[in-house]
Each structure stands twice: as structure tokens, then as C-alpha cells.
Design an enzyme around this catalytic site. Structure first.
Site, PDB file in Angstrom:
ATOM      1  N   CYS B  86       0.935  -1.207  -0.090  1.00 50.14           N
ATOM      2  CA  CYS B  86       0.039  -0.148  -0.197  1.00 50.14           C
ATOM      3  C   CYS B  86       0.943   1.210   0.050  1.00 50.14           C
ATOM      4  CB  CYS B  86      -0.966  -0.085   1.183  1.00 50.14           C
ATOM      5  SG  CYS B  86      -2.478   1.197   1.038  1.00 50.14           S
ATOM      6  N   HIS B 195      -3.605  -5.793   0.800  1.00 50.79           N
ATOM      7  CA  HIS B 195      -2.954  -5.886   2.253  1.00 50.79           C
ATOM      8  C   HIS B 195      -2.834  -7.556   2.696  1.00 50.79           C
ATOM      9  CE1 HIS B 195      -2.643  -1.912   3.726  1.00 50.79           C
ATOM     10  NE2 HIS B 195      -3.690  -1.395   3.106  1.00 50.79           N
ATOM     11  N   GLU B 197      -1.100  -9.023   4.843  1.00 49.56           N
ATOM     12  CA  GLU B 197      -0.978  -8.736   6.367  1.00 49.56           C
ATOM     13  C   GLU B 197      -2.218  -8.907   6.968  1.00 49.56           C
ATOM     14  OE1 GLU B 197      -0.526  -6.194   4.797  1.00 49.56           O
ATOM     15  OE2 GLU B 197      -0.979  -4.602   6.050  1.00 49.56           O
TER      16      GLU B 197
END
Lengths: 81, 217
Positions: B86, B195, B197
Site C-alpha cells: 500500500c 494488504h 498482512e
């Protein structure tokens, strides 16, 4: 000396903000408007010995930080104060 | 396997990255403040998401000149793995470690959504555990994720298989060729808007991102 730098998206790079503003202007009844581009206007003072030196410095600033030359073009003016 | 996570003023996904890297690798993960001018011995550096320097001027533009960045560049040039997520991706394009640029979303709106991605290149250290052309689901949350590159660059990265992730179905932000993630020519630097994660644990809604971290180790 006073510097005025203008940064806009390059020709050929789609400017969604410019397009939205253009539509808004047309819908307000301002006829004949086209090619709206929205950009940034950056001003600052610079203390250097000559205008040539200012030009050289500002050129480097635009290349290095103020504009992303992948998508943006820039122009600037230097005004003796 | 040792990870480092760089923290800039305004980063906000750094703790998530530390947590996931730690959980997956079982190793110590070092958080690195952007003022550092040397790196410890690392195998993979993560540049996390957030709003470094408030996204002032352009996302990533000011972070690019943080004291740690010359070290990040040197690490990447030595072949170290660098993953930008990002805002991390935005920083990596600003530094020139990755080609192209990330512009304002075509909708001019901040998008917080879940997207389907196609794995376009699974030959990388970041993606080797994903089956070829598999579809995965990951969240996105950004204002400037509209990938742009001039036609020559676009052709080059497509020909070199540098497009790693592509939005499948709807293109959420106007990215050229629906590009969601790209790598450098050598394949050791990856930038992506989604994302991974945030989808590394079932408890938090999925595991599709976990494979990325498992691929790295």
C-alpha cells in the site's frame, strides 16, 4: 527571489479530478469549457545570487521532489523581489 | 529468516506486519525507525502501509528522502527482498525501485473493500507457494492506487512478467491493465496495493495473505 511552481499531470495522463471539475463547470452552465487539469501551485522564497542560480536550483527541486516526472510536468516562474 | 519493518511517521500497518512476519517465520522481527542510517542483517524488509508524512505533496514523496532510504535502496540492489504494501508500494515507486506511479483512484474516492486478485507470477520468492494463476481475496484501503506507467514501460513489465497481481473482475481504482502489484526486473522488490498482512489468520477473515509470507521464508 520568489518562486512560483506549477505542477500538473502530463498531457495524456488521465486526470479524474480535472474531468470532475470540467463536468461541474459545464453543468453550471459555463459553456465551451474543455481540457480542465487540476494541479498544484507551490510558492516559496529563495535566497541565491542570481536568477540563473535560482533556475538551476528550482529545476533540480522539481525533478527531485516537487513533481513526479513519471506522471507530472512542471513549470515555474522566478520573480525578483 | 529475518524480517525488518520500516516505520515512518504516519505508518499504521507496521505492527500488523511485525505480528504476521513473527507468527509465520517464528523469528524475531525488527522494527526499524526511519531515522536509522544502517540496517541490521536481514533477509526481507517490509515497507508497511499507512500515510507516511501525511501523504503530503504525493504519497511516498517525502518518505523517499528519509534517512533510512539509501540503506533500503542498497539492500535492494544487493538482492535483499523488499516488500512494499500500500503506502509502502507508493514509496517504492517514488524511489524508483519499482516502475510506474500510483495516481488518485479514478472514482476520486478512498476505497476500503475486499478484492479478488489473480496471481500472475508465482515464480517469485514472494509468491512461490501460490498455485499459478490462482485467485485470492485480499482487502484494499487506499486513495491512490491507480497504477500508471507509460506505454513503453507497461509493455516492458508485461513482457518481463513483472505484473505479479492483477485485479480479477472489477478494476477498483482504474489501474492500467488492472495492475495490483508489480516487481522489479530482478524480482526481489515487490510492491502491491492489497494488504496480505490483514488476511493472514482465519480469525481475522482469511488466510490468503499468509501464503505470501510463507513463500518468503
Amino acid at each position: 527571489m520568489k518562486v512560483k511552481a506549477y505542477i500538473t499531470l502530463k498531457e495524456g495522463v488521465l486526470d479524474p479530478q480535472g474531468k470532475a471539475v470540467e463536468h461541474a463547470l459545464l453543468s453550471l452552465g459555463f459553456q465551451g469549457v474543455s481540457g480542465v487539469r487540476v494541479g498544484k501551485y507551490i510558492t516559496f522564497d529563495i535566497q541565491v545570487r542570481s536568477e540563473a542560480q535560482a533556475r538551476d536550483q528550482v529545476e533540480k527541486m522539481c525533478q527531485k521532489l516537487l513533481a513526479n516526472t513519471t506522471i507530472e510536468s512542471y513549470q515555474f516562474e522566478i520573480i525578483q523581489s | 529468516m529475518k524480517f525488518g519493518v520500516v516505520i515512518f511517521p504516519g505508518s499504521n500497518c507496521d505492527r500488523d506486519c511485525v505480528h504476521v512476519a513473527q507468527t509465520v517465520s517464528g523469528n524475531k522481527v525488527e522494527s526499524l525507525w526511519h531515522k536509522e542510517t544502517s540496517l541490521p542483517r536481514l533477509d526481507c524488509l517490509i515497507i508497511p502501509g499507512g500515510f507516511s508524512y501525511g501523504d503530503y505533496l504525493r504519497p511516498g514523496a517525502i518518505a523517499h528522502f528519509s534517512p533510512i532510504m539509501p540503506e533500503v535502496k542498497a539492500f535492494a540492489e544487493r538482492g535483499g527482498l523488499v516488500l512494499g504494501i500500500c503506502n509502502g508500494f507508493q514509496i517504492l515507486v517514488e524511489t524508483g525501485l519499482l516502475p510506474g506511479a500510483l495516481m488518485r483512484n479514478v472514482s476520486l474516492k478512498f476505497i476500503c473493500d475486499r478484492v479478488t486478485l489473480e496471481i500472475e507470477n508465482n515464480k517469485l520468492p514472494f509468491t512461490c507457494r501460490y498455485p499459478a494463476h490462482s485467485l485470492v481475496s485480499m482487502p484494499i484501503a487506499h486513495m491512490e492506487g491507480n497504477y500508471f506507467a507509460d506505454s513503453e514501460t507497461l509493455k516492458r513489465i508485461e513482457d518481463n512478467n513483472q505484473v505479479v497481481f492483477r485485479y480479477h473482475g472489477d478494476n477498483p481504482n482504474g489501474s492500467l491493465h488492472s495492475i495490483a502489484g508489480v516487481c522489479n526486473e530482478k524480482g526481489n522488490v515487490l510492491g502491491m496495493m492489497p494488504h496480505p498482512e490483514r488476511v493472514a489468520e482465519t480469525l481475522l477473515g482469511g488466510q490468503d495473505g499468509r501464503l505470501l509470507f510463507e513463500s518468503i521464508i
